[in-house]
Design a protein around this motif. Structure first.
Motif: not given
Length: 185
Positions: A30-31, A83-96
């Motif tokens: 993202f950054y 296990f946290f749904k959505g965290s496997a791709h990282g919490l910034f993936a949607e922002g990217t």
């Protein structure tokens, strides 16, 4: 092999590190992308600084992960504890993904603020729920790092608005926020 209690502790630490590593990778992406598209020199510099910090943090986390595997070579094959749904791709993936659709500098900062805030809240919320352990420590350290990033992004957003004039950039960011249903920082 580690004793059963030690194995659970190590699996917890492994899973916490996996989530933190995925978040660092997505934060780095993202950054880095935000730095490439940001036209404002100060904003670009902030994103570059954050990308460098993410790269450094990623290296530290990967070293901690490798250390766990040295202690227990079977650790990779053990079932997940966290296990946290959505965290496997990282919490910034949607922002990217949102950056690829074309945004202005203020919008890029707002997306970064939203991602860093979400990451900070995620790690703080779950870190506070865990018993004292290495996994808890990893989550709380990560929450603190994300809070520092969040504060930097907010300061830069406010500075950009002040430098460029609220009317010109703010109107673009306000209309973007209204369209997405987000509130002001």
């Amino acid at each position: 092999p580690a004793a059963k209690g030690g194995t659970t502790e190590m699996i917890f630490a492994r899973d916490a590190l996996r989530i933190a590593i995925a978040t660092e990778r997505s934060g780095l992406e993202f950054y880095s992308r935000a730095a490439r598209i940001t036209k404002d020199a100060r904003g670009r510099s902030v994103f570059q600084k954050l990308a460098e910090e993410e790269k450094e943090h990623l290296g530290t986390l990967q070293a901690r992960y490798a250390q766990l595997l040295k202690i227990d070579p079977q650790l990779e094959s053990r079932p997940a504890f966290l296990f946290f749904k959505g965290s496997a791709h990282g919490l910034f993936a949607e922002g990217t993904d949102r950056l690829t659709r074309g945004v202005n500098d203020a919008q890029a900062l707002l997306i970064g603020i939203r991602c860093a805030r979400g990451s900070h809240r995620f790690f703080k919320k779950y870190g506070e729920r865990f018993e004292d352990s290495e996994g808890k420590q990893i989550f709380m350290e990560f929450a603190d790092e994300e809070k520092v990033h969040l504060e930097l992004l907010i300061r830069e957003y406010k500075s950009l608005i002040k430098r460029k004039g609220r009317r010109r950039i703010g109107n673009q960011a306000d209309s973007s926020r209204r369209a997405s249903g987000r509130r002001h920082v």
